[in-house]
Design an enzyme around this catalytic site. Structure first.
Site, PDB file in Angstrom:
ATOM      1  N   CYS A 223       4.761  36.678  20.527  1.00  0.00           N
ATOM      2  CA  CYS A 223       3.228  37.842  20.302  1.00  0.00           C
ATOM      3  C   CYS A 223       2.663  36.468  19.860  1.00  0.00           C
ATOM      4  O   CYS A 223       2.639  35.760  19.000  1.00  0.00           O
ATOM      5  CB  CYS A 223       3.473  39.021  19.331  1.00  0.00           C
ATOM      6  SG  CYS A 223       1.699  39.251  19.687  1.00  0.00           S
TER       7      CYS A 223
ATOM      8  N   CYS B 278      -0.211  36.726  27.087  1.00  0.00           N
ATOM      9  CA  CYS B 278       0.472  38.101  26.291  1.00  0.00           C
ATOM     10  C   CYS B 278       1.875  37.830  26.760  1.00  0.00           C
ATOM     11  O   CYS B 278       1.848  38.445  28.154  1.00  0.00           O
ATOM     12  CB  CYS B 278      -0.836  38.832  26.777  1.00  0.00           C
ATOM     13  SG  CYS B 278      -0.236  40.497  26.034  1.00  0.00           S
TER      14      CYS B 278
HETATM   15  N1  DGL Z   1      -0.747  38.861  22.486  1.00  0.00           N
HETATM   16  C1  DGL Z   1       0.133  40.151  22.773  1.00  0.00           C
HETATM   17  C2  DGL Z   1       1.347  39.450  23.064  1.00  0.00           C
HETATM   18  O1  DGL Z   1       2.193  38.657  23.446  1.00  0.00           O
HETATM   19  C3  DGL Z   1      -0.234  41.352  22.255  1.00  0.00           C
HETATM   20  C4  DGL Z   1      -0.419  41.716  21.595  1.00  0.00           C
HETATM   21  C5  DGL Z   1      -1.272  43.512  20.856  1.00  0.00           C
HETATM   22  O2  DGL Z   1      -1.302  44.016  22.392  1.00  0.00           O
HETATM   23  O3  DGL Z   1      -0.378  44.813  21.293  1.00  0.00           O
HETATM   24  O4  DGL Z   1       2.773  40.527  23.273  1.00  0.00           O
END
Ligand code: DGL
Length: 296
Positions: free
Chosen positions: A216, A102
């Site tokens: 993301c 993440c």
């Molecule tokens: N998958 C996450 C990232 O790479 C985040 C998403 C979220 O919960 O806003 O930032």
């Protein structure tokens, strides 16, 4: 504090589904999984790369669905939350590596010094500098959550590279929700995101983009739609493979599991069954509480 954020002092419990609590004690003695952590389904874009490179690894995915989404929450709160969750998990499990799949959480941990608190953290970084090296015409869009975009690491990298390329950062939380919905099988359109892009870029600029930074882990799930919005982009910089390579170099020679498991845990039972269906479609399963021992 954001109204969506549950009070901080609640002790998170890990759920296997909407009814059963994870009891990791039987995993403790002999299984050292690679823990993959995300707020939701984004980390699946990282587990695909881990599975390619380290097919015999046990993967324990933790989806913090109780706090989803992260991208519009303050970085310090995210960092504290993630660190606390992983502390609690590590009471039950001894991970070989903890892959923070993440970008939002990784940037928060880094910015607030939590990355130093655990020796086996692997963080994911929006690959802005890599994108500049890859782009031929140096017209680049960076897509990330608002929290990631505000992080010191990203701001510094954008400043560092501004003379070398024309970079358009687009902070979007909407794409995260779209990605979750898509993976759950809902038919969602990216039309409103396309409108947002139009407010950042003229048509000529949009068509000039040859490189898109996927900052993301949720966004690679939407790649086919993003190709329509940026039809001339042919470099889609996704840091997942690089991250998986780093994990491989740590775990080489250590992992020797013939029948690896891929298990997912949730931090809230609310919506866990629906999530579980998504993870099951992606090769993950749950452990039947009574048969945890059978895995060993
Ligand atoms: N998958 C996450 C990232 O790479 C985040 C998403 C979220 O919960 O806003 O930032």
């Amino acid at each position: 504090m954001d109204a969506d954020m549950p009070p901080f002092d609640t002790s998170p419990i890990f759920w296997l589904n909407s009814e059963d609590i994870f009891d990791g004690t039987q995993l403790l003695s002999s299984n050292n999984p690679i823990v993959v952590f995300d707020s939701g389904v984004g980390g699946l874009t990282v587990t695909r790369q881990l599975e390619n490179l380290i097919p015999n690894a046990n993967l324990l995915y933790v989806a913090d669905n109780e706090w989803f989404p992260y991208g519009n929450k303050p970085g310090f709160a995210i960092a504290q939350r993630v660190h606390k969750l992983l502390d609690l998990l590590c009471v039950q499990v001894t991970p070989l590596a903890i892959v923070v799949a993440c970008n939002t959480a990784s940037m928060a941990l880094l910015e607030h010094g939590f990355d130093k608190l655990r020796h086996n953290y692997f963080l994911i970084y929006p690959p802005i500098v890599d994108a500049i090296d890859t782009s031929e015409n140096k017209n680049i869009v960076v897509l990330a959550t608002p929290s990631t975009m505000k992080s010191k690491h990203v701001i510094k990298n954008l400043e560092k590279t501004e003379l070398r390329a024309k970079i358009w950062p687009i902070a979007t939380q909407a794409l995260v929700a779209l990605s979750e919905a898509r993976l759950k099988g809902e038919d969602m359109s990216l039309a409103s995101f396309a409108e947002q892009v139009d407010s950042y870029l003229t048509e000529e600029q949009r068509l000039s983009i040859d490189t898109v930074v996927l900052g993301c882990t949720h966004f690679p799930h939407l790649i086919e739609d993003l190709r329509i919005i940026f039809p001339n982009a042919h470099n889609w910089t996704d840091p997942a493979k690089k991250l998986a390579t780093q994990v491989l170099s740590l775990t080489k020679g250590i992992i020797a599991t013939d029948m690896p498991f891929k298990t997912v845990l949730f931090t809230s039972k609310r919506g866990a069954d629906k999530y579980l269906q998504t993870f099951t479609r992606n090769g993950f399963g749950t452990i039947e509480p009574a048969s945890i021992g059978a895995i060993l």
